[in-house]
Write a protein that holds these residues in place. Structure first.
Motif, mmCIF file in Angstrom:
data_model
loop_
_atom_site.group_PDB
_atom_site.id
_atom_site.type_symbol
_atom_site.label_atom_id
_atom_site.label_comp_id
_atom_site.label_asym_id
_atom_site.label_seq_id
_atom_site.Cartn_x
_atom_site.Cartn_y
_atom_site.Cartn_z
ATOM 1 N N HIS A 136 -11.584 -34.359 42.233
ATOM 2 C CA HIS A 136 -10.658 -34.532 43.367
ATOM 3 C C HIS A 136 -9.911 -35.861 43.249
ATOM 4 O O HIS A 136 -8.687 -35.909 43.396
ATOM 5 C CB HIS A 136 -11.398 -34.464 44.702
ATOM 6 C CG HIS A 136 -10.556 -34.975 45.834
ATOM 7 N ND1 HIS A 136 -9.577 -34.221 46.430
ATOM 8 C CD2 HIS A 136 -10.508 -36.196 46.431
ATOM 9 C CE1 HIS A 136 -8.964 -34.954 47.354
ATOM 10 N NE2 HIS A 136 -9.505 -36.158 47.375
ATOM 11 N N ASP A 137 -10.644 -36.927 43.018
ATOM 12 C CA ASP A 137 -10.017 -38.248 43.036
ATOM 13 C C ASP A 137 -9.015 -38.431 41.897
ATOM 14 O O ASP A 137 -7.925 -38.953 42.105
ATOM 15 C CB ASP A 137 -11.086 -39.347 42.990
ATOM 16 C CG ASP A 137 -11.787 -39.528 44.339
ATOM 17 O OD1 ASP A 137 -11.246 -39.084 45.366
ATOM 18 O OD2 ASP A 137 -12.881 -40.131 44.353
ATOM 19 N N HIS A 141 -5.377 -37.390 43.239
ATOM 20 C CA HIS A 141 -4.708 -38.608 43.710
ATOM 21 C C HIS A 141 -3.951 -39.389 42.644
ATOM 22 O O HIS A 141 -2.971 -40.061 42.957
ATOM 23 C CB HIS A 141 -5.744 -39.574 44.314
ATOM 24 C CG HIS A 141 -6.258 -39.155 45.645
ATOM 25 N ND1 HIS A 141 -5.513 -39.267 46.801
ATOM 26 C CD2 HIS A 141 -7.448 -38.632 46.022
ATOM 27 C CE1 HIS A 141 -6.224 -38.835 47.841
ATOM 28 N NE2 HIS A 141 -7.416 -38.439 47.402
ATOM 29 N N GLU A 182 -3.558 -36.721 51.712
ATOM 30 C CA GLU A 182 -4.503 -35.629 51.405
ATOM 31 C C GLU A 182 -3.902 -34.231 51.529
ATOM 32 O O GLU A 182 -4.192 -33.365 50.712
ATOM 33 C CB GLU A 182 -5.754 -35.715 52.292
ATOM 34 C CG GLU A 182 -6.653 -36.910 52.025
ATOM 35 C CD GLU A 182 -7.371 -36.875 50.668
ATOM 36 O OE1 GLU A 182 -7.311 -35.860 49.952
ATOM 37 O OE2 GLU A 182 -7.980 -37.903 50.325
HETATM 38 FE FE FE Z 1 -8.945 -37.741 48.649
#
Ligand code: FE
Ligand code: PHE
Length: 276
Positions: A136-137, A141, A182
């Protein structure tokens, strides 16, 4: 300083990360030797599934920057990503054991350091994980930190977070994070696209957020967004749409102190509220 693990939401599970490895700023080196072949294989399979979904659903800037993560078939080394990211926008990624408290989190962002959880989910959690992990990170991102305007927005968010902390306004500000960084959507020449990391790292929510007729979609409006509650354990019921990263940056440039004051007197808005 005592290092406390942090859990958001109502999870009964303790957080997975080993916070004893973290320094006072909550960062820790990426312990690369610790990854097993199964960990690398999980990353490879997540990357393959998710990157195949992107065309027509993810923002152009995200798709353009994704190759800058490097390795697709193994977990990348943070130092290799930083060798490209630092010259591009001055950002760097730093390892963390998991979610960290607000002040150290905002402090890292204000210094153009993005915290990346350094462990990966188990194969059983392939489709869904309650805490952020390295997939996820990194995948969600880091690509947009290569975009200069978005990268400036994230730094400004960190600076704004330190101020919100002093003003007791973190809950309002965190909704802006949630609905932009997000779960943000952007209107592009090709149509509606996702730029939020929670969407981009989810195989279910990526098509849902862009194509389903079920959720509300409304233009990002600062005060509305900061009043709107959110769900952390289901697809979003409302998405906020921007026209460009520059618009997002400009819209959030004003001093939020008077905005927080005004919002304190107004009711929260349900995640699934329709109309004005
Ligand atoms: Fe996040
Ligand atoms: N302008 C905000 C303030 O004065 C800071 C901020 C910038 C917050 C960008 C979010 C995003 O508090």
């Amino acid at each position: 300083m005592a290092i406390e693990p942090v859990v958001y939401g109502a999870s009964e599970r303790p957080p997975r990360g080993d916070y004893a490895r973290a320094g006072a700023d909550y960062t820790c080196p990426q312990d690369y030797a610790r990854y097993t072949e199964q960990d690398h294989d999980t990353y490879r399979r997540l990357y393959a599934r998710q990157s195949a979904l992107l065309p027509g659903l993810a923002s152009e800037a995200f798709i353009a920057a994704l190759p800058s993560l490097g390795a697709e078939d193994r977990i990348p080394r943070f130092e290799d990503i930083n060798a490209r990211l630092k010259p591009a926008t001055g950002w760097e990624i730093v390892g963390v054991p998991g979610l960290i408290p607000e002040v150290p989190f905002f402090t890292l962002l204000a210094n153009r350091k993005f915290p990346v959880t350094d462990w990966i989910r188990t194969p059983e959690e392939f489709d869904y994980i309650v805490e952020p992990d390295i997939f996820h990170d990194l995948f969600g991102h880091v690509p947009l930190l290569f975009n200069p305007v978005f990268a400036d927005y994230v730094q400004r968010y960190g600076q704004g977070g330190l101020k919100a902390e002093r003003l007791g306004a973190c809950e309002m500000l965190s909704r802006l994070y949630w609905y932009t960084i997000e779960f943000g959507l952007i209107r592009e020449a090709g149509g509606l696209r996702a730029y939020g990391a929670g969407i981009l790292s989810s195989s279910g929510e990526l098509p849902y957020s862009v194509q389903s007729s079920a959720p509300q979609r409304r233009p990002l409006q600062l005060e509305r967004t900061m009043r709107t509650r959110y769900k952390i354990d289901s697809f979003q019921e409302t998405y906020f749409v921007i026209d460009s990263f520059q618009d997002l940056f400009d819209m959030t440039a004003a001093d939020f102190a008077p905005v927080y004051e005004r919002l304190r007197g107004l009711p929260e808005i349900a995640a699934n509220a329709s109309g004005d």
